[in-house]
Scaffold this active site. Structure first.
Site, PDB file in Angstrom:
ATOM      1  N   SER A 129       0.843  -1.191   0.000  1.00  0.00           N
ATOM      2  CA  SER A 129       0.000   0.000   0.000  1.00  0.00           C
ATOM      3  C   SER A 129       0.877   1.239   0.000  1.00  0.00           C
ATOM      4  O   SER A 129       1.970   1.235   0.574  1.00  0.00           O
ATOM      5  CB  SER A 129      -0.887   0.031   1.252  1.00  0.00           C
ATOM      6  OG  SER A 129      -1.579   1.268   1.360  1.00  0.00           O
TER       7      SER A 129
ATOM      8  N   TYR B 120      -1.954  -0.174  10.145  1.00  0.00           N
ATOM      9  CA  TYR B 120      -2.068  -0.751   8.801  1.00  0.00           C
ATOM     10  C   TYR B 120      -0.859  -0.352   7.962  1.00  0.00           C
ATOM     11  O   TYR B 120      -0.261  -1.184   7.277  1.00  0.00           O
ATOM     12  CB  TYR B 120      -3.362  -0.249   8.156  1.00  0.00           C
ATOM     13  CG  TYR B 120      -3.536  -0.604   6.699  1.00  0.00           C
ATOM     14  CD1 TYR B 120      -4.023  -1.847   6.320  1.00  0.00           C
ATOM     15  CD2 TYR B 120      -3.232   0.321   5.702  1.00  0.00           C
ATOM     16  CE1 TYR B 120      -4.202  -2.176   4.987  1.00  0.00           C
ATOM     17  CE2 TYR B 120      -3.402   0.016   4.364  1.00  0.00           C
ATOM     18  CZ  TYR B 120      -3.890  -1.236   4.008  1.00  0.00           C
ATOM     19  OH  TYR B 120      -4.057  -1.547   2.680  1.00  0.00           O
TER      20      TYR B 120
END
Length: 246
Positions: free
Chosen positions: A141, A155
């Site tokens: 990501s 995250y």
């Protein structure tokens, strides 16, 4: 030529589902890994078959070693020797500041996003190394380098771990003929935002991206398919950012 056989974790929705369909169109047979929604996974299987590929839907929690072992065993039993892995399964947990986060949510994010990737990559390496070939694509990501303050730094941290894993494992497995790469999506319009508690996040955040919009799952799937393909035969240890310039 024999069709590649690729395991896609988190294949029932979002980027994972788009990847399964793109891989089928590009000549792969696909093992569609999923955690909960059997109907959605079977719909993806139907799409793969419509595109001319073979497919099986396989339920697995990638953070559980026994599930990972069963996933790969069933993929090889149902389709044949696995040649590729897309490590896509991931969770975000609720949006918010780290100070307000619940420990159970932090643990679940790390268990799925990092431990799960490690377990799947380890099993893939054990299968591919004796065969002298294979390709792994981890879905990272853009958060790994942006940090995602105020939203989900846990995250982001898990995805930074995925980047480090990609680099190290590429060096480790290169001599065995196995390539390891990652794709780092930016803001992508999938249901993950609603699951995190902010259904409008993709549209809102996308407006601030240099390209002026959120990305589509199909755009990430195209990058993943390329990294798995012979066209990327000299590409390994790369984190390919697909984030609209952000």
């Amino acid at each position: 030529m024999t069709r590649p056989i690729t395991v896609v974790t988190g294949g029932s929705r979002g980027i994972g589902a788009a990847t399964c369909l793109r891989l089928a169109a590009d000549g792969h047979d696909v093992a569609v890994g999923y955690a909960r929604d059997a109907a959605a996974a079977e719909a993806v299987v139907a799409g793969v078959r419509e595109a001319g590929g073979r497919a099986v839907a396989l339920r697995a929690d990638t953070s559980v070693e026994a599930d990972v072992e069963r996933l790969f065993d069933a993929a090889e039993e149902g389709l044949g020797p696995v040649t590729g892995l897309v490590n896509n399964a991931a969770v975000t947990g609720p949006l918010g500041r780290l100070a307000d986060s619940d420990t159970a949510d932090l643990r679940r994010v790390l268990d799925v996003n990092l431990l799960g990737v490690l377990l799947c990559a380890r099993r893939a390496a054990r299968l591919m190394t004796p065969r002298g070939s294979g390709a792994i694509v981890n879905v990272s990501s853009g958060a790994a380098t942006l940090g995602s303050p105020g939203e989900y730094v846990h995250y982001a941290a898990s995805k930074a771990g995925v980047d480090a894993l990609t680099l190290g494992l590429a060096k480790e497995l290169g001599p065995d003929g196995i390539r390891v790469n990652a794709v780092a999506p930016g803001v992508i319009d999938t249901e993950m935002h609603a699951a995190a508690g902010d259904a409008g996040r993709a549209a809102r955040m996308g407006a601030a991206v240099p390209m002026g919009r959120a990305g589509r799952a199909e755009e990430i799937a195209a990058a993943i398919s390329w990294l798995l393909s012979p066209d990327a035969s000299y590409t390994t240890g790369t984190v390919l950012r697909v984030a609209g310039g952000r």
